[in-house]
Design an enzyme around this catalytic site. Structure first.
Site, short mmCIF file in Angstrom:
data_model
loop_
_atom_site.label_atom_id
_atom_site.label_comp_id
_atom_site.label_asym_id
_atom_site.label_seq_id
_atom_site.Cartn_x
_atom_site.Cartn_y
_atom_site.Cartn_z
N GLY A 1 -14.80 -33.58 -60.08
CA GLY A 1 -14.91 -34.99 -59.71
C GLY A 1 -14.37 -35.95 -60.76
N ASN B 1 -16.21 -28.30 -49.88
CA ASN B 1 -17.60 -28.57 -50.25
C ASN B 1 -17.83 -30.07 -50.10
OD1 ASN B 1 -20.08 -28.87 -51.44
ND2 ASN B 1 -19.41 -28.42 -53.53
N TRP B 2 -18.48 -30.42 -48.98
CA TRP B 2 -18.65 -31.85 -48.68
C TRP B 2 -19.79 -32.48 -49.47
CZ3 TRP B 2 -17.98 -31.32 -42.63
CH2 TRP B 2 -16.61 -31.15 -42.36
N LYS B 3 -20.57 -31.67 -50.16
CA LYS B 3 -21.69 -32.21 -50.94
C LYS B 3 -22.56 -33.11 -50.04
CE LYS B 3 -18.86 -31.58 -55.01
NZ LYS B 3 -18.47 -32.00 -56.34
N HIS C 1 -23.94 -24.02 -57.75
CA HIS C 1 -22.98 -25.09 -58.07
C HIS C 1 -23.46 -25.84 -59.32
CE1 HIS C 1 -20.67 -28.78 -57.80
NE2 HIS C 1 -19.83 -28.11 -57.07
N SER D 1 -11.27 -30.91 -59.10
CA SER D 1 -10.17 -31.84 -58.87
C SER D 1 -8.94 -31.18 -58.25
CB SER D 1 -9.82 -32.60 -60.15
OG SER D 1 -10.93 -33.37 -60.58
N GLU E 1 -15.43 -23.09 -61.79
CA GLU E 1 -15.35 -24.54 -61.74
C GLU E 1 -15.74 -25.12 -63.10
OE1 GLU E 1 -15.76 -26.10 -57.48
OE2 GLU E 1 -17.79 -25.84 -58.23
N GLY F 1 -13.91 -30.37 -53.53
CA GLY F 1 -14.91 -31.40 -53.27
C GLY F 1 -14.26 -32.64 -52.69
N GLU G 1 -23.65 -28.84 -59.99
CA GLU G 1 -24.53 -29.99 -59.73
C GLU G 1 -25.97 -29.53 -59.52
OE1 GLU G 1 -22.10 -31.62 -56.62
OE2 GLU G 1 -20.60 -32.16 -58.12
#
Ligand code: PGA
Length: 258
Positions: A177, A13-15, A99, A217, A171, A238, A101
């Site tokens: 992160g 997941n490159w965000k 997600h 992580s 998650e 991530g 976020e």
């Protein structure tokens, strides 16, 4: 079906990272480091802007493409939105939905997640549905209840056949992160809980077929211990997926029993 019948799935997941050129370079580097990914299904989720070129590029490879979000209506006057049929058109197989976020910064609710999951399945794609508790919820002993509600509402419209198409990503928000990973045992107990919920709602066969990823992580040095747990079927990665060497190391160590 024995646990080993589920093919592990590891997704990057490159965000909000990588231009088209950077995404292409990643694919070149990754395939050189990891030309054979038979035992693990590998998925790349770039930003929307890189989906079409990567879709072309990945067609001749074993790698799958995912979008990071989707709108639930297929077409119409919805400025700025992208629908599931359009994602299918550029070569996506998966769509990350819900997600943390998006829930945290864009106000995405469980109901919105449910509508997105339905739209993704209707387009013949497979949702990666993200669930997970915050630190405060874990400390208040609400982890199982929070995750259960997110799964139930996110998959509210699913039949047994469509539920079997879903990937769930557990998650914990406090692990995303932050460099703090859930221990394999902490992750396993929530994964088991999710599988039990799936069995209760859609039956044992569906529960055994659904792959449940861990995210938060994940790194080359902790993936093997996570994958050793019976109900952990892969990872949503991530930060450590941005570098091809790091992601290749995770994929290489991400098979069951590797
Ligand atoms: P992280 O992110 O690996 O950087 O913790 C995981 C995710 O948000 O999917």
């Amino acid at each position: 079906m024995p646990a080993s019948a589920r093919r592990p799935i590891i997704a990057a997941n490159w965000k909000l990272h990588k231009t088209v050129a950077e995404a292409q370079q990643f694919v070149t580097d990754f395939l050189r480091l990891c030309p054979d990914t038979d035992t693990v299904e590998v998925v790349l989720a770039p930003p929307f802007t890189a989906l079409a070129p990567l879709g072309e590029r990945l067609r001749a490879t074993a790698l799958s493409l995912a979008a990071q979000d989707v709108f639930w209506i297929d077409e119409g006057a919805y400025t700025g939105e992208v629908s599931a049929p359009l994602l299918a058109d550029v070569g996506c197989t998966y769509v990350i939905v819900g997600h943390s976020e998006r829930r945290q910064y864009f106000g995405e609710t469980d109901e919105a997640v449910g509508k997105k999951v339905e739209a993704v399945l209707r387009a013949g794609l497979r949702p990666i549905v993200c669930v997970g508790e915050s630190l405060a919820q874990r400390q208040a002993g609400q982890t199982f209840a929070v995750v259960a509600q997110q799964v139930e509402r996110g998959l509210a419209a699913c039949t047994a056949a469509s539920a079997a198409q879903v990937v769930i990503a557990y998650e914990p928000v406090w692990a995303i992160g932050t460099g703090v990973t859930a221990t394999p045992a902490q992750a396993q107990e929530v994964h088991r809980h999710i599988r039990t919920l799936l069995a209760r709602r859609w039956g044992e066969a569906v529960a055994e077929a659904v792959r449940i990823q861990y995210g938060g992580s994940v790194k080359p040095d902790n993936i093997a211990a996570l994958m050793a747990e019976a109900d952990i079927d892969g990872a949503l990665v991530g930060g450590a997926s941005l570098d091809a060497a790091s992601f290749a190391a995770i994929v290489r160590r991400g098979g069951k029993g590797s």
